[in-house]
Structure formats: structure tokens, C-alpha cells
Design a protein around this motif. Structure first.
Motif, PDB file in Angstrom:
ATOM      1  N   LYS A  71      20.866 -29.969 -11.420  1.00  0.00           N
ATOM      2  CA  LYS A  71      19.840 -30.505 -10.264  1.00  0.00           C
ATOM      3  C   LYS A  71      20.455 -31.335  -9.202  1.00  0.00           C
ATOM      4  CE  LYS A  71      17.046 -31.691 -14.071  1.00  0.00           C
ATOM      5  NZ  LYS A  71      16.453 -32.588 -15.207  1.00  0.00           N
ATOM      6  N   CYS A  72      20.286 -30.868  -7.972  1.00  0.00           N
ATOM      7  CA  CYS A  72      21.071 -31.468  -6.742  1.00  0.00           C
ATOM      8  C   CYS A  72      20.077 -31.561  -5.582  1.00  0.00           C
ATOM      9  CB  CYS A  72      22.317 -30.371  -6.503  1.00  0.00           C
ATOM     10  SG  CYS A  72      23.439 -31.091  -5.318  1.00  0.00           S
ATOM     11  N   ILE A  73      20.596 -33.030  -4.930  1.00  0.00           N
ATOM     12  CA  ILE A  73      19.798 -33.140  -3.713  1.00  0.00           C
ATOM     13  C   ILE A  73      20.533 -32.540  -2.585  1.00  0.00           C
ATOM     14  CG2 ILE A  73      19.030 -35.489  -4.515  1.00  0.00           C
ATOM     15  CD1 ILE A  73      21.470 -36.734  -3.294  1.00  0.00           C
ATOM     16  N   TYR A  74      21.522 -32.116  -2.732  1.00  0.00           N
ATOM     17  CA  TYR A  74      22.158 -31.301  -1.617  1.00  0.00           C
ATOM     18  C   TYR A  74      21.696 -29.905  -1.644  1.00  0.00           C
ATOM     19  CZ  TYR A  74      25.125 -35.245  -0.937  1.00  0.00           C
ATOM     20  OH  TYR A  74      25.737 -36.670  -0.658  1.00  0.00           O
ATOM     21  N   ASN A  75      22.047 -29.426  -0.521  1.00  0.00           N
ATOM     22  CA  ASN A  75      21.680 -27.878  -0.321  1.00  0.00           C
ATOM     23  C   ASN A  75      22.951 -27.198   0.308  1.00  0.00           C
ATOM     24  OD1 ASN A  75      19.777 -26.187  -0.783  1.00  0.00           O
ATOM     25  ND2 ASN A  75      18.060 -26.956   0.743  1.00  0.00           N
ATOM     26  N   CYS A  76      23.978 -27.129  -0.024  1.00  0.00           N
ATOM     27  CA  CYS A  76      25.225 -26.539   0.296  1.00  0.00           C
ATOM     28  C   CYS A  76      24.945 -25.059   0.425  1.00  0.00           C
ATOM     29  CB  CYS A  76      26.291 -26.873  -0.419  1.00  0.00           C
ATOM     30  SG  CYS A  76      26.739 -28.647  -0.707  1.00  0.00           S
ATOM     31  N   LYS A  77      25.256 -24.359   1.416  1.00  0.00           N
ATOM     32  CA  LYS A  77      24.847 -23.145   1.951  1.00  0.00           C
ATOM     33  C   LYS A  77      25.644 -21.988   0.942  1.00  0.00           C
ATOM     34  CE  LYS A  77      23.715 -23.792   6.648  1.00  0.00           C
ATOM     35  NZ  LYS A  77      24.272 -23.819   7.943  1.00  0.00           N
ATOM     36  N   TYR A  78      26.616 -22.332   0.386  1.00  0.00           N
ATOM     37  CA  TYR A  78      27.442 -21.344  -0.474  1.00  0.00           C
ATOM     38  C   TYR A  78      27.098 -21.437  -1.962  1.00  0.00           C
ATOM     39  CZ  TYR A  78      29.846 -25.805  -1.064  1.00  0.00           C
ATOM     40  OH  TYR A  78      30.284 -26.863  -1.144  1.00  0.00           O
ATOM     41  N   CYS A  79      26.262 -22.697  -2.257  1.00  0.00           N
ATOM     42  CA  CYS A  79      26.017 -23.021  -3.629  1.00  0.00           C
ATOM     43  C   CYS A  79      25.099 -22.144  -4.537  1.00  0.00           C
ATOM     44  CB  CYS A  79      25.774 -24.268  -3.637  1.00  0.00           C
ATOM     45  SG  CYS A  79      25.435 -25.042  -5.326  1.00  0.00           S
ATOM     46  N   PHE A  80      25.283 -21.872  -5.742  1.00  0.00           N
ATOM     47  CA  PHE A  80      24.257 -21.498  -6.726  1.00  0.00           C
ATOM     48  C   PHE A  80      22.747 -21.943  -6.769  1.00  0.00           C
ATOM     49  CE2 PHE A  80      26.384 -24.939  -8.634  1.00  0.00           C
ATOM     50  CZ  PHE A  80      25.280 -25.596  -8.877  1.00  0.00           C
ATOM     51  N   SER A  81      22.920 -23.361  -6.431  1.00  0.00           N
ATOM     52  CA  SER A  81      21.474 -24.106  -6.683  1.00  0.00           C
ATOM     53  C   SER A  81      20.504 -23.600  -5.785  1.00  0.00           C
ATOM     54  CB  SER A  81      21.894 -25.756  -6.048  1.00  0.00           C
ATOM     55  OG  SER A  81      22.143 -25.566  -4.674  1.00  0.00           O
ATOM     56  N   HIS A  82      20.547 -22.848  -4.742  1.00  0.00           N
ATOM     57  CA  HIS A  82      19.559 -22.222  -4.017  1.00  0.00           C
ATOM     58  C   HIS A  82      18.975 -20.981  -4.965  1.00  0.00           C
ATOM     59  CE1 HIS A  82      20.391 -23.640  -0.150  1.00  0.00           C
ATOM     60  NE2 HIS A  82      21.431 -23.574  -0.699  1.00  0.00           N
ATOM     61  N   SER A 115      29.501 -31.875 -11.646  1.00  0.00           N
ATOM     62  CA  SER A 115      28.024 -31.856 -11.555  1.00  0.00           C
ATOM     63  C   SER A 115      27.452 -31.826 -10.354  1.00  0.00           C
ATOM     64  CB  SER A 115      27.748 -33.384 -12.164  1.00  0.00           C
ATOM     65  OG  SER A 115      26.267 -33.342 -12.261  1.00  0.00           O
ATOM     66  N   GLY A 116      26.015 -31.302 -10.259  1.00  0.00           N
ATOM     67  CA  GLY A 116      25.403 -31.619  -9.028  1.00  0.00           C
ATOM     68  C   GLY A 116      24.909 -33.012  -8.842  1.00  0.00           C
ATOM     69  N   VAL A 117      24.299 -33.299  -7.788  1.00  0.00           N
ATOM     70  CA  VAL A 117      24.023 -34.867  -7.660  1.00  0.00           C
ATOM     71  C   VAL A 117      22.570 -35.002  -7.977  1.00  0.00           C
ATOM     72  CG1 VAL A 117      24.241 -36.777  -5.969  1.00  0.00           C
ATOM     73  CG2 VAL A 117      25.963 -35.018  -5.698  1.00  0.00           C
ATOM     74  N   GLN A 186      24.421 -31.653   4.994  1.00  0.00           N
ATOM     75  CA  GLN A 186      24.120 -33.042   4.383  1.00  0.00           C
ATOM     76  C   GLN A 186      25.052 -33.881   3.994  1.00  0.00           C
ATOM     77  OE1 GLN A 186      21.980 -30.652   1.923  1.00  0.00           O
ATOM     78  NE2 GLN A 186      20.100 -31.538   1.923  1.00  0.00           N
ATOM     79  N   LYS A 187      26.401 -33.300   3.963  1.00  0.00           N
ATOM     80  CA  LYS A 187      27.486 -34.088   3.403  1.00  0.00           C
ATOM     81  C   LYS A 187      28.168 -34.925   4.527  1.00  0.00           C
ATOM     82  CE  LYS A 187      28.707 -31.716  -0.866  1.00  0.00           C
ATOM     83  NZ  LYS A 187      29.353 -30.677  -1.601  1.00  0.00           N
ATOM     84  N   ASP A 188      28.403 -35.935   4.625  1.00  0.00           N
ATOM     85  CA  ASP A 188      29.001 -36.649   5.574  1.00  0.00           C
ATOM     86  C   ASP A 188      30.553 -36.594   5.192  1.00  0.00           C
ATOM     87  OD1 ASP A 188      30.267 -38.808   7.148  1.00  0.00           O
ATOM     88  OD2 ASP A 188      28.620 -39.851   7.047  1.00  0.00           O
TER      89      ASP A 188
END
Ligand code: SF4
Lengths: 442, 220
Positions: A71-82, A115-117, A186-188
Motif C-alpha cells: 500500500k503506498c501513498i506515493y505514485n512513482c511512475k515506474y512502480c508496480f503500485s499502479h 516497503s511501500g508507504v 511527490q517525493k522531495d
């Protein structure tokens, strides 16, 4: 309720692009462990390099590598989470128990927890730490633990993570703020990553200075009492003051990982600049590179995968910076257009350039740094050559060099052995024509 | 080459690149199944530098024997699959031609110091046992009966009781989950797991034997 098996299937798959070396960690035994060398400890990191299984692509799989949650609050473009519809999390108990089972089967050597965030970086990290604490204090596991820190996590949790693990890392993912914004908006970069990397270094140095001073100042009796108190309090507070096993120093070094080829126009030089900075500024132990592979359903699904050879060249260059102590400016000289490394081994490119100006190397006279520049001669063989020379040994035969570990096939074009250079076909033709320009021979 | 010139060769002292020292050879060579004391006498007559660099056919043979011993021990540590029962007895099966059982037992003992470790050697048909104190014994009996016997006098230990579930499927799932098809590299895989390792008892029907759910040999 998803089963542990289902969790491993999904979370293991989600972590497969994370890279970690096998148990490449040596724990210093210089300082005594205040909690003692208890017979209750399970596991060891002593036999580093033992890999119990290999994945079908040939990489060794020596660690229990899964995400804690996807589960992750970020949305990195390359990531499986999509595209991963199944959102699962371990519980600390489940995680620790499953690992201990696998360890008892002798199929894994240690833990790699990432982990995801979920919710916030702190909440997820606390849960991950709980799993590691269970391993350390309930299951008494003293083997290898690699802890992946989440972007933006608080300093006090980083301190705990360092105390509990052998290796700690934060994924930088990209070399600069702009490139990161391109793939993970979203990452700083400065706050979430660079600042945390600096903290990791500071925490370690500060802790080691202070604790060693406290221990030194204690009288022997007081040391014993202190020790007893720490043993009793190990689970709650002891590990916060010392390392989890009671050793007063924290030696878990930090590493990082980059996604190569995900950001448009990010060059090899950008990445090398960032790791060079890491070695100088934040005590980075090493960097990992993961070639970008497009995952269906993600915004970068149509982007071309980065060639694995590029990843390989980056590892070779990193090795030159880290182990051979080449300067970044040396590597800059061999870059081709777009600031990328040329195809082939960077050390050979560097050698061609260097020896064109400096002439061939006589192993009986060359300096350590010149020897190191010869492909096929590494730091160990260069040291052996210097050692032998100090004993008045002369290298006259190819075998002499071979026996100190020089890879002749690679080294010979750059060496003068007994005053002669290897006769290559090209060399032979030139000799036949009574002209033998050295640089062309190379 | 005369002995006197060889003796002056400093490679003998500090130029260590490969091979083994006299000491290592004297320690480890007797573990080889084809060892005879006569070999050690011969080894002592050869300069170390020749031994290290496989300078003569005999030195080559010694290095091969040394390699066989170390590789066998290393492979057994890597690929022996073990089980643990709720009384803290860890057991597994090995196939050791050379006398390296003690080193493999010690390896597991270091990891599980409160356990009794039993390893059945399919080659000698004996079971090696190491107890908590590190004492090693070889028993001429099959694994099952040895494990039963040593377990009988031990109480159920909650720690080990807690991990009494099947891990085989868990490992297979974890193993499969790590596969990245884009990185497929058959020759590398083959190199990492040489065929002869498949013969190790721990590897039989093991997942490593498979490549995308086919037996590796179907590919190669
Ligand atoms: S932080 Fe980014 S890369 Fe990591 S799990 Fe979340 S979305 Fe994926």
C-alpha cells in the motif's frame, strides 16, 4: 483474509526490482558486546557469500526479500503500485515467523525489508521495525538484516533502524531533484532523501563518539552494573542506546539504489556524479543500479527498457570510483555524447587514453597508481607487485605476473615484460613494415 | 629448475596469488577420500611456490584434490535443506564423499547453537550428530531413527514449536516471485548451479532444478 503464501507471492514480486548484495557485511568484533555472546542467539553473518539459491536469471537469492506492504501513498511512475490491484501487508509476527521458518530450512541467509508507504513513512517504519525487533529479541536472530528506509521518515526511527540492522539504505532513484520530479513527483529530493542520507551518517558518527566516551569513562564496577541494566532492558531501551546485540558502536553502513533510464535524458555522468557525492559526503558504502523495466499499467509502460549493459557499465565505473579511487574527472574524459559511458569496459577505455600519453608500463618500475590503471591488474595484484619489488624481485616472465594474480589476457597490451610488449597481429604487421606506432598497438 | 633458485623466489613468501600453503594442505588434504600419507611426504619435498602455481602435474593434482574438498564442503553448506522439529533437533541429508562432515556440522551448529544437528550422509550411510556443546559423533543408523532417539529426551521447546509449519511452499512461492523475465540468463544460471549440485540430496526436486517450471536439462 489473504494467506501468508499469497502475501509472499504479491509482496515478493513487488520487491523483485530491489537489489541487494548477499550478506556483504562484516560486523566488527573490536568492541565487546555488552549483552554478551549469548548461546541463545540464532544465526550468523560469519559465512558471508553463502548463497542458498539462485533465481532463474542467475542472481543469487540469499535474502528473504519482500515488501512489508504494497500500500503506498506515493505514485512513482515506474512502480508496480499502479497496476497491482491486490494491496496486502504483513503483520510483524507473520513476517518474523515466516523468515525464521525459511532460515531453519537453510534456504535464506538474512532479511531484506522494504516497503511501500502506507499512511505515513513513520507509521510503516514503526511496523517494519516491530518485525525486526521480533526477529532480534523474540527469535534471537543475529544474522544479516538490511533495512530499507522510507522517504521522509523521522530521525528517531532512523536511529532505531540503524541500531537494529547490518545494512541500511534509502533509494535515491534519480541523480537530481529534476530527474526525480520527472519520475516520482511527490517525493522531495532534498528533504525526503538527501537530508535522510545525511542524518544516517550523522547518527552513526555521533552515536559512536558518545557511546565510546561513556563506556571509557565508566569504572569497571559501574560498567558491569550498566551492562546488567542494559541486558534487562534490552527489548525496551537497551537497543536504543547500543546496537541490538549490545555492541557499543553502530556499523551499519548505508547504500542507495538508482533506477537507470527511467528519467528522460538522465546521463551516466549524472548518476556517477551523485554516487561520487555520496562517497564523499554521506559515507555511502556502495550504490546499486536497477535498469528501468517498463511495467504494464504504469505511466512509463510505453517507455523503452534501459539496456542491462548500461547498468553493467555503471557498476564497473562505480567500482573504479570506490575501489580503485579513480577521480570523477578521469571518468569524464571517456564519456561520449550525451555524457554517457562508451560501450565496453570503462577501465579499458581509460587505459587506452592514459597509456597513449604515458607509454607502456614496466611492472618493475611503475608506481602503484600506474599499475592500477592497467586492465587485468587490481588493487591486490598491484600491492603484490609492489611488495615483491621491495624484496628486490624482478618481473621477467609472464608467469611471474600471472602468479601474483594479473590477468595477462587483459594486461599484456599495456605492459612491457622484460622490455618487450605483447606481439599482437597488428603489432606484427607494423613490425613487418618497419613501423610500429605504440598507440596504435594499444 | 634447480631447487636453490626456487628457494630464492620471493613469490614463495609473499606473492600469494592462488593455491594453498603447506599448512592448509597438511590440514585439509587428509580429508580427501583418496588421501594417503605418502602424498604429504611428497608435498613436503616440493617448494610452496610450485604448489601454489600448479607448477608440476603432481602439484596440479594436489590443488585439484584440495579444491574438491573445499567445494564439497561449501556446496553442502549452501544446498543442504534442513528441517527442525519442535524439540530443537535440526536435520537434513548430505552427500559427502570426502571427510568434511564435521565442517558442515559445525556450520549449522554455529547458526543453531541450542539445537542438536543430525546430518545423514548418503555416501557413508551414517548420521553425523553435533550437540549443543559442539561434540561430534557419527552413528551407524538412518536419520529417522537418530532424530527420534535424540528427540526423545528433549522437551518441546516453544521457540521451535512456533515454527512448525510447512515452509516448502513458502520458499517456492518466494523463489518464483523473484524471477525477472527481462533478465533471463540461462548460461549464468547454469553456471551458478552446476549439474552436479542437482545430485545433492538437498537439491532433489528442489525448485532450483527448474527453470520456468521446466527441468533445467530440458533447456540445455
Ligand atoms: S514509494 Fe514509489 S516506488 Fe516505493 S512503493 Fe511507493 S510508489 Fe512504489
Amino acid at each position: 483474509m489473504p494467506s501468508v503464501l499469497e502475501k509472499i507471492r504479491v509482496l515478493g514480486e513487488n520487491s523483485k526490482y530491489d537489489i541487494c548484495a548477499s550478506t556483504a557485511s562484516s560486523r566488527t568484533d573490536k568492541y565487546p558486546k555488552l549483552f554478551g555472546d549469548s548461546k541463545n542467539w540464532i544465526g550468523t553473518t560469519a559465512s558471508a557469500g553463502i548463497c542458498h539459491s539462485y533465481t532463474p536469471d542467475g542472481r543469487c537469492m540469499s535474502l528473504f526479500k519482500t515488501l512489508y506492504t504494497n500500500k503506498c501513498i506515493y505514485n512513482c511512475k515506474y512502480c508496480f503500485s499502479h497496476n497491482c490491484k491486490k494491496k496486502l501487508s504483513f503483520t510483524p509476527e507473520e513476517y518474523a515467523r515466516t523468515f525464521m521458518k525459511l532460515y531453519s530450512m537453510n534456504v535464506v541467509e538474512g532479511v531484506f525489508i522494504s516497503s511501500g508507504v502506507c499512511g505515513s513513512a513513520d507509521d510503516t517504519t514503526e511496523e517494519m521495525l516491530e518485525a525486526i525487533k521480533l526477529l532480534r529479541f523474540k527469535y534471537n536472530f543475529q544474522g544479516y538484516v538490511h533495512f530499507k528506509c522510507l522517504p521522509g521518515v523521522s530521525q528517531y526511527l532512523l536511529k532505531e533502524a540503524i541500531s537494529l540492522s547490518d545494512r541500511i539504505s534509502i533509494n535515491t532513484e534519480a541523480s537530481t531533484k529534476d530527474y526525480l520530479a520527472e519520475i516520482a513527483e511527490q517525493k522531495d529530493f532534498k528533504n525526503d532523501i538527501i537530508m535522510r542520507q545525511r542524518w544516517l551518517k550523522e547518527i552513526r558518527i555521533k552515536h559512536n563518539d558518545e557511546t565510546l566516551k561513556v563506556i571509557k569513562d565508566l569504572k569497571q564496577d559501574a560498567q558491569l552494573k550498566y551492562q546488567e541494566k542494559m541486558i534487562k532492558d534490552r527489548r525496551n531501551n537497551g537497543y536504543k542506546k547500543f546496537r541490538w546485540d549490545g555492541a557499543p558502536i553502530l556499523n551499519s553502513g548505508q547504500t542507495t539504489q538508482f533506477v537507470v533510464g527511467a528519467a528522460e535524458n538522465e546521463s551516466d555522468y549524472d548518476l556517477l556524479k551523485r554516487i561520487d557525492w555520496g562517497y564523499k559526503e554521506v559515507d555511502l558504502r556502495r550504490a546499486y543500479f536497477s535498469s528501468f523495466i517498463p511495467i504494464e499499467g504504469t505511466p512509463l509502460a510505453c517507455k523503452q527498457a534501459a539496456p542491462l549493459a548500461r547498468e553493467h557499465r555503471l557498476y564497473q565505473s562505480d567500482w573504479l570510483l570506490r575501489i580503485y579511487h579513480y577521480k570523477l574527472k578521469d571518468l569524464k574524459e571517456i564519456l561520449i555524447e550525451d555524457d554517457n559511458l562508451p560501450i565496453g569496459d570503462p577501465k579499458i577505455h581509460l587505459a587506452r587514453l592514459y597509456f597513449k600519453d604515458h607509454g607502456l608500463v614496466d611492472p618493475n618500475q611503475a608506481s602503484y597508481s600506474d599499475l592500477l590503471r592497467v586492465p587485468g591488474i587490481g588493487p591486490i595484484s598491484a600491492k603484490r607487485i609492489i611488495n615483491l619489488r621491495s624484496k628486490k624481485f624482478k618481473f621477467r616472465r609472464r608467469q611471474d605476473l600471472k602468479s601474483v594474480g594479473v590477468v595477462l589476457k587483459r594486461a599484456e597490451p599495456y605492459l612491457l615484460i622484460n622490455g618487450k610488449n605483447q606481439t599482437t597481429l597488428q603489432n606484427f604487421i607494423y613490425q613487418d613494415n618497419n613501423s610500429a606506432p605504440q598507440e596504435e598497438m594499444i | 629448475m634447480k631447487n636453490s633458485t626456487i628457494k630464492k623466489d620471493p613469490l614463495e613468501i609473499i606473492g600469494r596469488a592462488k593455491g594453498h600453503s603447506y599448512r592448509e594442505i597438511i590440514d585439509k588434504l587428509p580429508r580427501h577420500c583418496k588421501f594417503s600419507p605418502y602424498l604429504i611426504d611428497q608435498v613436503k619435498n616440493i617448494p610452496e611456490v610450485i604448489l601454489r602455481n600448479s607448477g608440476t602435474p603432481f602439484a596440479k593434482k594436489i590443488n585439484r584434490m584440495m579444491r574438491e574438498v573445499t567445494t564439497e564442503a561449501y556446496r553442502a553448506k549452501q544446498f543442504t535443506r534442513t528441517e527442525i522439529n519442535n524439540r530443537g533437533v535440526l536435520f537434513g541429508v548430505v552427500l559427502l564423499k570426502h571427510k568434511v562432515l564435521d565442517s558442515v556440522l559445525n556450520y549449522f551448529h554455529e547458526r543453531w547453537p541450542q539445537c542438536i544437528i543430525c546430518l545423514y550422509n548418503e555416501y557413508s550411510c551414517k548420521t553425523g550428530v553435533i550437540n549443543e556443546k559442539g561434540t561430534i559423533q557419527e552413528i551407524d543408523a538412518p536419520l529417522k531413527s537418530v532424530v527420534e532417539k535424540v528427540s526423545k529426551n528433549r522437551p518441546v521447546i516453544p521457540y521451535f514449536d512456533d515454527i512448525q509449519f510447512s515452509g516448502k511452499e513458502i520458499f517456492e512461492t518466494l523463489y518464483k516471485s523473484q524471477f525477472i523475465s527481462e533478465r533471463e540468463n540461462k548460461s549464468y544460471f547454469k553456471r551458478m548451479i552446476p549439474d552436479k549440485c542437482f545430485e545433492l540430496p538437498g537439491m532433489r526436486h528442489g525448485v532450483e532444478k527448474r527453470f520456468r517450471n521446466k527441468r533445467i536439462n530440458e533447456f540445455l
